[in-house]
Every structure is written in structure tokens, then in C-alpha cells.
Write a protein that holds these residues in place. Structure first.
Motif, PDB file in Angstrom:
ATOM      1  N   SER A 159     -36.739  -1.616  -4.879  1.00 37.00           N
ATOM      2  CA  SER A 159     -36.452  -1.671  -6.315  1.00 37.00           C
ATOM      3  C   SER A 159     -35.039  -2.199  -6.553  1.00 37.00           C
ATOM      4  N   LEU A 160     -34.832  -2.756  -7.738  1.00 44.24           N
ATOM      5  CA  LEU A 160     -33.514  -3.166  -8.215  1.00 44.24           C
ATOM      6  C   LEU A 160     -33.237  -2.404  -9.496  1.00 44.24           C
ATOM      7  N   GLN A 161     -32.097  -1.752  -9.559  1.00 49.37           N
ATOM      8  CA  GLN A 161     -31.755  -0.953 -10.723  1.00 49.37           C
ATOM      9  C   GLN A 161     -30.591  -1.595 -11.462  1.00 49.37           C
ATOM     10  N   LEU A 162     -30.664  -1.623 -12.780  1.00 49.00           N
ATOM     11  CA  LEU A 162     -29.583  -2.159 -13.607  1.00 49.00           C
ATOM     12  C   LEU A 162     -28.428  -1.171 -13.656  1.00 49.00           C
ATOM     13  N   GLY A 163     -27.199  -1.672 -13.612  1.00 50.78           N
ATOM     14  CA  GLY A 163     -26.017  -0.813 -13.735  1.00 50.78           C
ATOM     15  C   GLY A 163     -25.795   0.047 -12.512  1.00 50.78           C
ATOM     16  N   THR A 164     -25.188   1.220 -12.728  1.00 53.76           N
ATOM     17  CA  THR A 164     -24.915   2.134 -11.628  1.00 53.76           C
ATOM     18  C   THR A 164     -26.172   2.908 -11.266  1.00 53.76           C
ATOM     19  N   PHE A 165     -26.215   3.423 -10.049  1.00 54.57           N
ATOM     20  CA  PHE A 165     -27.392   4.122  -9.540  1.00 54.57           C
ATOM     21  C   PHE A 165     -27.588   5.450 -10.279  1.00 54.57           C
ATOM     22  N   ASP A 166     -28.770   5.629 -10.878  1.00 57.96           N
ATOM     23  CA  ASP A 166     -29.095   6.854 -11.606  1.00 57.96           C
ATOM     24  C   ASP A 166     -30.577   7.142 -11.396  1.00 57.96           C
ATOM     25  N   THR A 167     -30.896   8.200 -10.638  1.00 57.90           N
ATOM     26  CA  THR A 167     -32.299   8.516 -10.346  1.00 57.90           C
ATOM     27  C   THR A 167     -33.018   9.136 -11.534  1.00 57.90           C
ATOM     28  N   GLN A 168     -32.315   9.789 -12.427  1.00 55.87           N
ATOM     29  CA  GLN A 168     -32.934  10.464 -13.564  1.00 55.87           C
ATOM     30  C   GLN A 168     -33.275   9.503 -14.707  1.00 55.87           C
ATOM     31  N   HIS A 169     -32.278   8.728 -15.157  1.00 53.73           N
ATOM     32  CA  HIS A 169     -32.450   7.908 -16.356  1.00 53.73           C
ATOM     33  C   HIS A 169     -32.144   6.426 -16.096  1.00 53.73           C
ATOM     34  N   GLY A 170     -32.249   5.994 -14.857  1.00 56.54           N
ATOM     35  CA  GLY A 170     -31.920   4.610 -14.515  1.00 56.54           C
ATOM     36  C   GLY A 170     -32.964   3.628 -15.033  1.00 56.54           C
ATOM     37  N   GLU A 171     -32.496   2.429 -15.354  1.00 55.77           N
ATOM     38  CA  GLU A 171     -33.381   1.377 -15.837  1.00 55.77           C
ATOM     39  C   GLU A 171     -33.603   0.388 -14.693  1.00 55.77           C
ATOM     40  N   TYR A 172     -34.860   0.155 -14.355  1.00 54.71           N
ATOM     41  CA  TYR A 172     -35.191  -0.710 -13.230  1.00 54.71           C
ATOM     42  C   TYR A 172     -35.396  -2.142 -13.684  1.00 54.71           C
TER      43      TYR A 172
END
Length: 73
Positions: free
Chosen positions: A43-56
Motif C-alpha cells: 500500500s501507499l499512504q498519503l502524508g505521514t503514517f497513520d493506521t487509524q485514520h490514514g488515507e491510502y
């Protein structure tokens, strides 16, 4: 490190410089140290790494693995 066909390859090298005789020509060679490993992108996540509310931005879907010749990233 380089990316090829949705995989990321990690290798660790060092340059070794040797001089045969005093005032002579210097030769260089490359030595692989290690460890070496390969990762497959899930996966690629936008912005900083956030497992709870991250945007992929991109996420691997198993149903897309129909052909070994098609790459997604």
C-alpha cells in the motif's frame, strides 16, 4: 535501493580502492556487504503514517493478480 516490477530491492555495497605500488595507478572495486532483501509493495499512504485514520493513495487488491506481466505501480 531501486524499484522494479512492484518490488523494492535493497543492497549494501562499499567501494574498495587499492594502489598496487607507490605512485602507481589506483584501482577500485565494489564489494557487496549485506544484508540484502526484497520487499513487495502492499500500500501507499498519503502524508505521514497513520493506521487509524490514514488515507491510502494505492492499496494492493488480490483480484488484480491475474497476470504476471501486468504491474500496477
Amino acid at each position: 535501493m531501486h524499484n522494479q516490477r512492484d518490488f523494492v530491492f535493497f543492497r549494501h555495497h562499499r567501494y574498495i580502492f587499492e594502489q598496487q605500488e607507490e605512485g602507481g595507478q589506483v584501482s577500485a572495486r565494489l564489494q557487496e556487504l549485506g544484508p540484502r532483501f526484497t520487499l513487495r509493495l502492499k500500500s501507499l499512504q498519503l502524508g505521514t503514517f497513520d493506521t487509524q485514520h490514514g488515507e491510502y493513495e494505492w492499496k494492493h487488491k488480490p483480484e488484480l493478480d491475474t497476470s504476471r506481466r501486468r504491474f500496477h505501480v
